[in-house]
Motif scaffolding. Sequence first.
Motif, PDB file in Angstrom:
ATOM      1  N   LEU A 242       0.793  -1.314  -0.201  1.00 29.71           N
ATOM      2  CA  LEU A 242       0.063   0.000  -0.102  1.00 29.71           C
ATOM      3  C   LEU A 242       0.953   1.172  -0.097  1.00 29.71           C
ATOM      4  O   LEU A 242       1.759   1.272   0.516  1.00 29.71           O
ATOM      5  N   SER A 243       0.495   2.241  -0.620  1.00 27.84           N
ATOM      6  CA  SER A 243       0.896   3.477  -0.563  1.00 27.84           C
ATOM      7  C   SER A 243       0.949   4.399   0.533  1.00 27.84           C
ATOM      8  O   SER A 243       1.451   5.326   0.720  1.00 27.84           O
ATOM      9  N   GLU A 244      -0.128   3.841   1.480  1.00 29.98           N
ATOM     10  CA  GLU A 244      -0.340   4.414   2.697  1.00 29.98           C
ATOM     11  C   GLU A 244       0.809   4.056   3.501  1.00 29.98           C
ATOM     12  O   GLU A 244       1.004   2.874   3.841  1.00 29.98           O
ATOM     13  N   MET A 245       1.601   4.967   3.973  1.00 29.98           N
ATOM     14  CA  MET A 245       2.850   4.704   4.551  1.00 29.98           C
ATOM     15  C   MET A 245       2.618   4.115   6.020  1.00 29.98           C
ATOM     16  O   MET A 245       3.360   3.013   6.354  1.00 29.98           O
ATOM     17  N   ARG A 246       1.552   4.286   6.493  1.00 29.18           N
ATOM     18  CA  ARG A 246       1.456   3.766   7.792  1.00 29.18           C
ATOM     19  C   ARG A 246       0.981   2.346   8.041  1.00 29.18           C
ATOM     20  O   ARG A 246       1.414   1.541   8.869  1.00 29.18           O
ATOM     21  N   ASP A 247       0.263   2.162   6.908  1.00 24.70           N
ATOM     22  CA  ASP A 247      -0.147   0.506   6.650  1.00 24.70           C
ATOM     23  C   ASP A 247       0.898  -0.196   6.490  1.00 24.70           C
ATOM     24  O   ASP A 247       1.264  -1.162   7.198  1.00 24.70           O
ATOM     25  N   THR A 248       1.997   0.020   5.401  1.00 23.98           N
ATOM     26  CA  THR A 248       2.812  -0.590   4.995  1.00 23.98           C
ATOM     27  C   THR A 248       3.941  -0.812   6.058  1.00 23.98           C
ATOM     28  O   THR A 248       4.333  -1.872   6.213  1.00 23.98           O
ATOM     29  N   MET A 249       4.413   0.377   6.388  1.00 23.25           N
ATOM     30  CA  MET A 249       5.354   0.348   7.356  1.00 23.25           C
ATOM     31  C   MET A 249       5.234   0.037   8.610  1.00 23.25           C
ATOM     32  O   MET A 249       5.958  -0.645   9.413  1.00 23.25           O
ATOM     33  N   GLY A 250       3.859   0.046   9.048  1.00 19.63           N
ATOM     34  CA  GLY A 250       3.376  -0.636  10.298  1.00 19.63           C
ATOM     35  C   GLY A 250       3.495  -2.146  10.259  1.00 19.63           C
ATOM     36  O   GLY A 250       4.069  -2.733  11.193  1.00 19.63           O
ATOM     37  N   LEU A 251       2.974  -2.833   9.219  1.00 17.89           N
ATOM     38  CA  LEU A 251       3.407  -4.100   9.075  1.00 17.89           C
ATOM     39  C   LEU A 251       4.882  -4.590   9.056  1.00 17.89           C
ATOM     40  O   LEU A 251       5.108  -5.525   9.744  1.00 17.89           O
ATOM     41  N   LEU A 252       5.725  -3.887   8.374  1.00 20.07           N
ATOM     42  CA  LEU A 252       6.937  -4.046   8.291  1.00 20.07           C
ATOM     43  C   LEU A 252       7.814  -3.898   9.533  1.00 20.07           C
ATOM     44  O   LEU A 252       8.667  -4.886  10.063  1.00 20.07           O
ATOM     45  N   LEU A 253       7.385  -2.864  10.420  1.00 24.39           N
ATOM     46  CA  LEU A 253       7.663  -2.696  11.798  1.00 24.39           C
ATOM     47  C   LEU A 253       7.560  -3.932  12.718  1.00 24.39           C
ATOM     48  O   LEU A 253       8.324  -4.524  13.302  1.00 24.39           O
ATOM     49  N   GLN A 254       6.067  -4.262  12.579  1.00 19.43           N
ATOM     50  CA  GLN A 254       5.873  -5.484  13.244  1.00 19.43           C
ATOM     51  C   GLN A 254       6.607  -6.726  13.025  1.00 19.43           C
ATOM     52  O   GLN A 254       6.883  -7.741  13.679  1.00 19.43           O
ATOM     53  N   SER A 255       6.760  -6.813  11.523  1.00 16.05           N
ATOM     54  CA  SER A 255       7.511  -8.032  11.261  1.00 16.05           C
ATOM     55  C   SER A 255       8.883  -8.127  11.588  1.00 16.05           C
ATOM     56  O   SER A 255       9.690  -9.317  11.758  1.00 16.05           O
ATOM     57  N   ASN A 256       9.722  -6.913  11.873  1.00 14.32           N
ATOM     58  CA  ASN A 256      11.089  -6.879  12.617  1.00 14.32           C
ATOM     59  C   ASN A 256      10.910  -6.743  14.288  1.00 14.32           C
ATOM     60  O   ASN A 256      11.740  -6.867  14.815  1.00 14.32           O
ATOM     61  N   GLY A 257       9.563  -7.310  14.738  1.00 14.12           N
ATOM     62  CA  GLY A 257       9.379  -7.216  16.142  1.00 14.12           C
ATOM     63  C   GLY A 257       9.332  -5.868  16.796  1.00 14.12           C
ATOM     64  O   GLY A 257       9.350  -5.872  18.066  1.00 14.12           O
ATOM     65  N   HIS A 258       9.126  -4.983  16.006  1.00 15.82           N
ATOM     66  CA  HIS A 258       8.803  -3.452  16.651  1.00 15.82           C
ATOM     67  C   HIS A 258       7.307  -3.045  16.935  1.00 15.82           C
ATOM     68  O   HIS A 258       6.708  -3.831  15.995  1.00 15.82           O
ATOM     69  N   ASP A 259       7.193  -2.319  17.623  1.00 14.60           N
ATOM     70  CA  ASP A 259       5.700  -1.589  17.784  1.00 14.60           C
ATOM     71  C   ASP A 259       5.540  -0.356  17.127  1.00 14.60           C
ATOM     72  O   ASP A 259       5.941   0.649  17.176  1.00 14.60           O
ATOM     73  N   PRO A 260       4.511  -0.530  16.015  1.00 15.38           N
ATOM     74  CA  PRO A 260       4.255   0.543  15.263  1.00 15.38           C
ATOM     75  C   PRO A 260       3.698   1.736  16.204  1.00 15.38           C
ATOM     76  O   PRO A 260       3.463   2.764  15.676  1.00 15.38           O
ATOM     77  N   ALA A 261       3.002   1.288  17.152  1.00 12.48           N
ATOM     78  CA  ALA A 261       2.701   2.336  18.215  1.00 12.48           C
ATOM     79  C   ALA A 261       3.647   3.152  18.951  1.00 12.48           C
ATOM     80  O   ALA A 261       3.301   4.156  19.333  1.00 12.48           O
ATOM     81  N   ASN A 262       4.723   2.739  18.658  1.00 12.74           N
ATOM     82  CA  ASN A 262       5.961   3.429  19.634  1.00 12.74           C
ATOM     83  C   ASN A 262       7.286   2.935  19.036  1.00 12.74           C
ATOM     84  O   ASN A 262       7.743   1.832  19.586  1.00 12.74           O
ATOM     85  N   PHE A 263       7.797   3.539  18.183  1.00  7.94           N
ATOM     86  CA  PHE A 263       8.912   3.146  17.390  1.00  7.94           C
ATOM     87  C   PHE A 263      10.183   4.226  17.550  1.00  7.94           C
ATOM     88  O   PHE A 263       9.699   5.422  17.563  1.00  7.94           O
TER      89      PHE A 263
END
Lengths: 304, 394, 390
Positions: free
Chosen positions: B207-228
């Motif tokens: 998705l070109s919606e940054m928060r959705d794509t990056m949120g999933l990627l942050l999570q896949s790295n074990g990071h918290d998209p609500a606090n990174f």
Amino acid sequence: MSALAHVPAASGQSSAPPPPPRRGRHRLLPYLLLLPGAAWLFVFFALPLLQLAAASLYDPAGSLSTGYALTWAFGNYPDAVQAYWPQFARSFLYSAIALVLALLMGYPLAYAIAQKAGRWKNLLLVCVVAPMFTSFLVRTLAWKTILSDNGWVVGLLRDVHLLGPDGRLLATPIAVVLGITYNFLPFLVLPLYASLERLDPRLLEAASDLYASGWQAFRRITLPLSMPGLIAGTLLFFIPATGDYINAELLGTPNEYMIGNVIDSAFLVRLDYPQGAALSFLLMAAILAIVFGYLRKAGTEEVL
Amino acid sequence: MRSPHRSLTRRGLLSGTLGTAAMLAAGGALAGCGTKGAQQTEAGCKSDDLSGTEKKLAFSNWPQYMDVDEKDESKRPTLDEFVKKSGIQVTYTEDVNDNNEFFGKVQNQLAACQSTGRDVMVLTDWMAARMIRLGWIQKLDKAKLPNVEANLLTSLRNRSFDPDSQLAIPWQSGLAGLAYNAKVTKEIRTVDELLTRPDLKGKVTALSEMRDTMGLLLQSNGHDPANFTTAQFDDALNKLKKAVASKQIRKFTGNDYAPDLAKGDIAACIGWSGDVVQLGFEDEKIKFVVPESGVMLWSDNMLVPNKATHRANAEALIDYYYDPAVAAKLAAYVNYICPVQGAQAEMEKIDPDLASNPLIFPDEAMLSRSKVFMALDEKQEKEYETKFQQVIGA
Amino acid sequence: MGGKVRERETPAGDLRLVDLTKRFGIFTAVDDLSLTIPQGSFFALLGASGCGKTTTLRMIAGLEEPTSGQVLLGDRDIARLRPYKRPVNTVFQSYALFPHLDIAENVAFGLRRRGIRSVDDEVRRMLSLVQLDGYERRRPAQLSGGQQQRVALARALINHPQVLLLDEPLGALDLKLRRQMQIELKRIQTEVGITFVHVTHDQEEAMTMADTVAVMNAGRIEQLGAPADLYEYPATAFVANFLGQSNLLAGEAAGPGGDAVPVSAHGARFAVPRERARLDRGPVYLGVRPEKLHLVDSLDRVPAGHQSVAGVVSDASYVGVSTQYLVRTGWGSELSAFAANTGSEVRFPVGASVVAHWNPRNAFLLPREPGADADRTSPLLDEPPVGALS
């Protein structure tokens, strides 16, 4: 012999006495008539352009909440070029390739309609213009279906091994260039048609009678006489094609994005107004430079 | 064709230069010293509430985001019911097609503390966060929102841009996760699979919606998209960059991935649950996946902008839609995640199938894995967005 | 000039058209045409619009492909060669000058196409031949019609073709200029010695310039010969009326007589010398040119040996050089007679009874279609409209 004494050079242009000068409001009248158009241009063209020019010189550190200060930040320009020169180069490359393709298709097409179509002329013209009745977006989306990985075009190309078994057209530079070619083709064909339609076929007979082969007659007669239409058509094609972003957006991938996509994102997504404005001006300047260079080269001041 | 070039005369050059200089000068004068800040404060931009005398409400929403009568598409049952009950005349406009575009539409008025002519507008989390940050949104009176207080899903409370749930009330929510077309590829379970599996090369979109794509990627790295942290963001972005460079990712999309996924041009993608539910009705081979690492929960929120003059009427409308019975009727039509607790029970009465659909009424397990993207300040927003846009190509 | 031309000329060649036919669909434009145009002659194809003369010309030029037949130049059949491969050039009716090229480049066009580099001297010589020295850098649009015509001529002649084709080259010019150019074309033809094939609908133009005139009608040649022969002794009623005017009386020839063929027409008896008769029995026209028809007030005054018809003057127009009378005969036909204004002749008022007489040596006898019973006397026609298609 003496019967054919030379006719003086300007004999045809008998000079009538100039009309007596008009006075008072009559002399102002032409300017008054210009006023509405000039005012329109000023308000809807000059002012926004100035605004954009000013925006391109805003402090790049500004933001929406704090506002932007006009700091004459000319550094925005080199910064923008440095960050986005590949998209710039790509824009010109794609539209140039598309222009060549469009010329290869459009010139014979315009020639055939103008000189050979006979009573089908109007129908064929309508066919050229008909796609314009639907929106640009819809036409481009239709190309997505046509070039789809599971569509017949790709299937055919795979069958004849022009594409590998996993090969595709969609999301490649080919699709973007094809899309641009298709979408702007009528802008090229119509002016070309208009000037080719005026071409007197008897001139080609005369050329042929004077030892010009088909190619030479084209090169020496058809081509020069269609030059005004050719120049107008290439400009009408090239200018919007270079600024286009819909084709890259819908038919391409990030690797095919053109400068229009960058400007779009600068204004709407990233909210980087100075950079968006600087990029817009750079694009405008680059296109103007190319256009003027082209017109000088083509040497037809008449079309200006 | 051999006519000599028209030479550039000195006079022409001079007047051209002068003209350009004059234009620039005029432009400078016109623009003054740039633009004023768009930041507003509660004290600086007060809004009057005329709800007591004017029984009116202007409501801006996305297309196809409201239930319509099956027989007469011009009728909107839940909204008509509200009008009948409250006596408030609602002007309903479907003029939100894109967050950024809508922002452009209202930006000038809100920045200058002027009325937009709208009392309620529905915008996505990050845009809501931006407007809240800019001070453009009116605070609601919690006393007038008892249904919201009682029924808002727990996962949607305490969001970073509106911790007290009094600025942005979710209209509908959704998940951003993975989707695939089982006709074209085998099951896909993780973000890493999507970004690296060789058989998917060139058949993946994000998705070109940054928060959705990056949120999933942050999570896949074990990071918290609500606090990174910025470093964590850069890590995730590098991962994305690699997938773009290797041509694994074909492109970045808005809603337009859906038909491509259905056709099979795209085998798998990062997508939205609402789209996938719709596609799933027509073709059960299209499947939505919540990756183990986590999924992004987003909402479109009802906001009352500054200078909207019918705040109390708006509050009445918002609270009305948090009545579980009303929410269930709406959810039955729009198929997004219903943010209202208790609606699932009401849905049982309407359509048991939908009531058991986890993409409309997610279970606890799914909700526990869902995150809402962190609220960004202006500097972060610009920095992250610019970095992201560079990777996705624009 | 002339020496140079002859140097470059390819070996001799009469232009011969053999059984040349051109059909457009069901319409036959040129019908089995055969003729020979000797090298160096000035040949005119004369005919009305649509008679096939321009189609013939275009087949020689290569702009139209014959349906069948040959176009021989010397011994070479050029009928299937592309136009640019033929040693033939054309001066077009519309001139077809290239509007984007200046006069010098227009004239040099053919030389450049054949890869000749230094053309300036030749161009200057050609422009001088057509008296347009100094016009090199003008554009065609800046020239008058007559000047454009001469450019078109120079543009064709500079190539020293074996045959120069002229398609109504003077059609767009006004009368005075046309006369000038007629003389001029003839002069140039004499000077360069190239075969000229000239297509026109203007009989005067054809007769002024050409050594040989072929009158075409409906895709065929009606008659071919020197202008004077055609005029004095036409072979068909068409030629008799297309080339000038004739009074043609429908009659029956009852030959063979002795030195003269006896003819009866409208109850009267006439005779035409055998050498002036195309046939000696059957339906005929007895023809007399108007200027050969003399008017007198009574039968007594008819000179001995002349033949005569009585009538009444129905119209008299004074046109300066002559007076043109219409004489209504007893059987209702109107004959026209021109009386030169010599200063000593008698004028006849309308209504006067007259006797029209002629010397039988000036009469001629033509075949007549059996059905065509009426006399054919040509009305006082204007020339066909200028620029009419042919």
